[in-house]
Design an enzyme around this catalytic site. Structure first.
Site, mmCIF file in Angstrom:
data_model
loop_
_atom_site.group_PDB
_atom_site.id
_atom_site.type_symbol
_atom_site.label_atom_id
_atom_site.label_comp_id
_atom_site.label_asym_id
_atom_site.label_seq_id
_atom_site.Cartn_x
_atom_site.Cartn_y
_atom_site.Cartn_z
ATOM 1 N N ARG A 153 -4.125 -7.840 13.767
ATOM 2 C CA ARG A 153 -3.076 -6.978 14.332
ATOM 3 C C ARG A 153 -3.468 -5.512 14.166
ATOM 4 N NH1 ARG A 153 -1.715 -8.118 9.031
ATOM 5 N NH2 ARG A 153 -1.572 -6.204 7.789
ATOM 6 N N GLU A 194 -10.854 -7.280 5.735
ATOM 7 C CA GLU A 194 -10.591 -6.805 4.375
ATOM 8 C C GLU A 194 -11.710 -7.231 3.444
ATOM 9 O OE1 GLU A 194 -5.699 -7.197 4.353
ATOM 10 O OE2 GLU A 194 -6.885 -8.021 2.708
ATOM 11 N N LYS A 228 0.843 -1.197 0.000
ATOM 12 C CA LYS A 228 0.000 0.000 0.000
ATOM 13 C C LYS A 228 0.879 1.249 0.000
ATOM 14 C CE LYS A 228 -3.436 -2.566 2.636
ATOM 15 N NZ LYS A 228 -3.879 -2.926 3.995
#
Ligand code: MV4
Length: 449
Positions: free
Chosen positions: A294, A278, A240
């Protein structure tokens, strides 16, 4: 008020180690840094109350060395370990070992880390709780014949994914029936080589989705809230580069509907602490693909949007405190954008370790920089090339883009090449400014430069 913990060992380096230390300071918790021999001069070591050298430069001998980290925690008398992101943050065995040593792991229960690390198990669990998935196989595809049957049902193109994969590792596209055998065999062989597990599953391939993820927090009393979504579509090779909250493509109604489904599902699962789901988003539909157990690199955009300190919440939740607020108490203010500044050539993306001769971070209203850089620091060649995160926050997306543009112009990292010039070009692009992009936008943008 008694501190949640007396002393926390931060099992990480770089900007995220600083980020966790800052939360500790504000909570009155002492900090222990661990570092490799390559990081003796690193900022996370300088800012910690105590530090322990845990091994040579290679991560497997230091930041991934569970015995060394647990020994450091024991000799310093730490009562908890925060893993940050990467390294041991999603290692269920490490979380178990931390607990077996009588310490608190700042994160979810090992069983949930393990479940979400198995992508088939994660999808099964979410599907059974009403979370939408991409059309595909019900679990593992154990033979080529089965792959053919499922592909015929969902339609080509399809994607073969490794159950032990994730983050883009172990995926193969089959454009048509002729390509299926190769994709299936190669995906299995690569999965076996990379993960020691050749189990694969099949999904319909979405050709131009956005990558949208939902941040959640869960306490030990069955209360789960979401903190809205992040749009992480601007990536290159699964790295990203820029993230924003909220997504330019999602309405408040869509956010609330997805949030309601997801928080109910996680409450049912008994999930605890912070997590991120996601999704791929295309043609108005969300499809769950993976869950990360996380704290994520891009968590600051959510913090700026909600005004909630996610690391502080992780500590509180791990200590068994209740959330203390309901979904309707969470408000989303304005818009936030993060740029990841990497020590990389902005054209070739080759890492550029070396000495930072001068450093000047931008400031002003609505500007945040998370970085462990300083003038004179030598970026080592052994680790991830992320060296700074520039986060801007403003009342509207257009104002956030303007603030981002002026902050990027102020930012000076001298002595090494960084991706700052690339970000400066992205913010000038009309499609970016319009929020009109999918996961393929950045690769094309870079190719066209
Ligand atoms: C997909 C997909 C299209 N269709 N699944 C890549 C990373 C991993 N988390 C899932 N990934 C993808 N899964 C289906 N059914 C496209 C991708 C994908 C991608 C996803 C998110 C962000 C960037 C991406 C870049 C290439 C492919």
């Amino acid at each position: 008020m008694a501190a949640l913990f007396q002393k926390v060992l931060v099992a990480n380096r770089g900007e995220i180690a600083l980020r966790v230390q800052r939360a500790c300071r504000e909570l009155g918790i002492h900090t222990v840094a661990v570092h490799s021999t390559a990081d003796a001069q690193a900022m996370h070591v300088r800012l910690a109350d105590e530090s322990v050298c845990i091994g040579p430069p290679a991560a497997r001998d230091s930041y991934l060395n569970m015995a060394a980290i647990l020994s450091a925690a024991t000799i310093t008398g730490a009562d908890a370990i925060h893993p940050g992101y990467g390294f041991l943050s999603e290692n269920a065995q490490f979380a178990e070992m931390v607990e077996a040593h009588g310490l608190t792991f700042i994160g979810p229960a090992p069983e949930h880390i393990r479940m979400m690390g198995d992508k088939i198990a994660a999808k099964r669990a979410m599907a059974s709780l009403g979370v939408p998935l991409v059309p595909g196989s019900d679990g593992e595809v154990a033979s080529l014949e089965e792959a053919r049957t499922v592909a015929a049902r969902v339609g080509f193109p399809v994607l073969i994914k490794a159950t032990a994969g994730g983050g883009g590792r172990g995926m193969k596209v089959a454009r048509d029936a002729d390509g299926l055998e190769d994709a299936y065999r190669v995906a299995r062989a690569e999965a076996r080589a990379a993960f020691g597990n050749d189990a694969v599953y099949l999904e319909k391939y979405l050709d131009r989705p956005r990558h949208i993820e939902l941040q959640v927090l869960a306490d030990a009393f069955g209360h789960v809230v979401h903190l809205g979504e992040r749009d992480c579509s601007l990536q290159r090779r699964h790295q990203k580069l820029l993230e924003e909250a909220g997504s330019p493509a999602i309405s408040a109604q869509q956010r609330n509907a997805l949030g309601a489904t997801v928080t109910a599902a996680l409450a049912e699962l008994g999930y605890r602490n912070a997590g991120t789901l996601e999704f791929l988003y295309q043609d108005g539909q969300f499809a769950f693909i993976e869950m990360n157990t996380r704290l994520q690199v891009e968590h600051p955009v959510t913090e700026m949007l909600c005004g909630i300190d996610l690391v502080r919440e992780q500590f509180r939740l791990a200590a068994g405190e209740p959330l203390g607020y309901r979904q309707e108490d969470i408000r989303f203010h304005g818009h936030a954008i993060e740029c990841r500044i990497n020590a990389e050539d902005p054209e070739t993306f080759m890492p550029t370790p070396g000495e930072v001769s001068a450093y000047h971070a931008p400031g002003g209203l609505g500007v945040r920089v998370d970085s462990a850089l300083y003038a004179g620091y030598k970026v080592p060649p052994f680790y991830d090339s992320l060296v700074a995160k520039l986060i801007v926050h403003a009342p509207t997306r257009a104002q956030a883009v303007a603030r981002l543009r002026r902050s990027l112009a102020e930012f000076a990292v001298v002595g090494i090449k960084t991706t700052l010039p690339l970000h400066q070009r992205i913010v000038e692009d009309p499609s970016f400014q319009a929020g009109d992009y999918s996961i393929h936008w950045l690769e094309r943008f870079v190719a066209g430069q």
